[in-house]
Design a protein around this motif. Sequence first.
Motif, mmCIF file in Angstrom:
data_model
loop_
_atom_site.group_PDB
_atom_site.id
_atom_site.type_symbol
_atom_site.label_atom_id
_atom_site.label_comp_id
_atom_site.label_asym_id
_atom_site.label_seq_id
_atom_site.Cartn_x
_atom_site.Cartn_y
_atom_site.Cartn_z
ATOM 1 N N GLU A 202 0.824 -1.200 0.000
ATOM 2 C CA GLU A 202 0.000 0.000 0.000
ATOM 3 C C GLU A 202 0.863 1.257 0.000
ATOM 4 O O GLU A 202 0.412 2.321 -0.415
ATOM 5 C CB GLU A 202 -0.918 0.008 1.226
ATOM 6 N N LYS A 203 2.102 1.118 0.458
ATOM 7 C CA LYS A 203 2.978 2.280 0.587
ATOM 8 C C LYS A 203 4.373 1.927 0.095
ATOM 9 O O LYS A 203 4.882 0.841 0.378
ATOM 10 C CB LYS A 203 3.031 2.731 2.057
ATOM 11 N N ARG A 232 -1.389 3.273 -2.221
ATOM 12 C CA ARG A 232 -2.105 4.398 -1.640
ATOM 13 C C ARG A 232 -1.176 5.556 -1.289
ATOM 14 O O ARG A 232 -1.639 6.679 -1.100
ATOM 15 C CB ARG A 232 -2.861 3.944 -0.383
ATOM 16 N N LYS A 233 0.129 5.284 -1.217
ATOM 17 C CA LYS A 233 1.057 6.367 -0.884
ATOM 18 C C LYS A 233 2.448 6.039 -1.413
ATOM 19 O O LYS A 233 2.925 4.910 -1.275
ATOM 20 C CB LYS A 233 1.121 6.588 0.633
ATOM 21 N N ASN A 256 -4.910 7.127 -7.535
ATOM 22 C CA ASN A 256 -5.479 6.963 -6.196
ATOM 23 C C ASN A 256 -4.425 6.969 -5.095
ATOM 24 O O ASN A 256 -4.739 6.697 -3.935
ATOM 25 C CB ASN A 256 -6.277 5.658 -6.128
ATOM 26 N N ALA A 257 -3.195 7.266 -5.454
ATOM 27 C CA ALA A 257 -2.108 7.296 -4.475
ATOM 28 C C ALA A 257 -1.698 8.730 -4.172
ATOM 29 O O ALA A 257 -1.648 9.578 -5.063
ATOM 30 C CB ALA A 257 -0.904 6.511 -4.992
ATOM 31 N N THR A 311 -4.790 12.510 -3.721
ATOM 32 C CA THR A 311 -5.443 11.526 -4.581
ATOM 33 C C THR A 311 -6.347 12.218 -5.590
ATOM 34 O O THR A 311 -6.713 13.393 -5.436
ATOM 35 C CB THR A 311 -6.279 10.548 -3.746
#
Length: 362
Positions: A202-203, A232-233, A256-257, A311
Amino acid sequence: MAVLFDLSTELLFEIISCLYAQWDDEPSGLWSLSETCKRLNGFCGHWIFARYHLCLRSPNYSYFTPIDTVGSLESWNLEAVTARLLHFRGKALYVQELILEDFRNDEVDEDEPGLFPDCILHDLVDALKEAIKVTTIEVTCGRGGILPLLLWEWITTKKLTDFIIGPHLAPPPDAKIHPNIHTFKGGLYEGPIQFLDLVCPEKILLNYQCLEDEQPKIYPYKPSGPHSSRLRKIVLEVTLPSEFDTPLFDFSSVPNATIKAQFNLNVTFDMYIPAAWKRLKHKLLIVFTEGLDEYDVARSSRGGATVRRPTLAEIESGWKPKNAVHLKGEDAERAEEEEMEFLYALDRWEQLGRRRVLILDV
């Protein structure tokens, strides 16, 4: 009369935890306490060995066994490695953060065995299987190489909060994807991070350092693959090369990140910050493929720039960047230069004044 060891296990744990916090989370203060008796040794191990650096070969000289020497760490020594694995087995239940290192220095001896050699690989993996509480794994191998498949297969069995991979390290052929990694950390150097094709975090935290005295080949980065949608990041720590004419980062594939990039200035003294900022400001205009229209660009505490993109959902809901320091004109740059010159002149006058006072006192 009650003594310390009459206390319950839970209360002793609480006391040691408070001591650990009092020593700023440094386990070194617990070593003496751990040598008092077996019971306290067992308690203190939860903090002392929560972070374990397991070296097969290493220039870092971490001595864990009586037979460890500089020579047995710098070059391959099967007896010493076996002793380290035995020590690790005894502490494996405490380990939460594992640093696994095998630094093969072929400049010392060309006949040195390869990374994580077969003669110890199965024993190594068997020992690692006893570390059932591991949530963070870092693998570093100095000049790089290929990670053995057996070792990667063990890593894929762990649900990891952080997975950190050293530079120039490649995954084994036919390696399977690791689906349970929250944060991936690595560095962009002269080629792609091949492990990014095998993880779906996710990161992502990437270090991208191109120092002036090295000038490595510049390798652009664009998240790709079927797992990039899970991102996400993305956090970047960047020191840009002195010259480049094509974008280095393309994040159009991960709308979306959240993107956050820290661009550092490669300067030694503060007096060079204004000139370095001028150069960085022009580089920022071309460093991202999608441009900076949707990025917030602010100056950092050390004179560089902190660049952030939210985002797509935030942008569509009306988010607008608050800072755009890269668009400030020559007046702002001239004011910064004058302020820096004034501060250095003031410092010189203060030093001269102190010298005069010393002379008068004499």
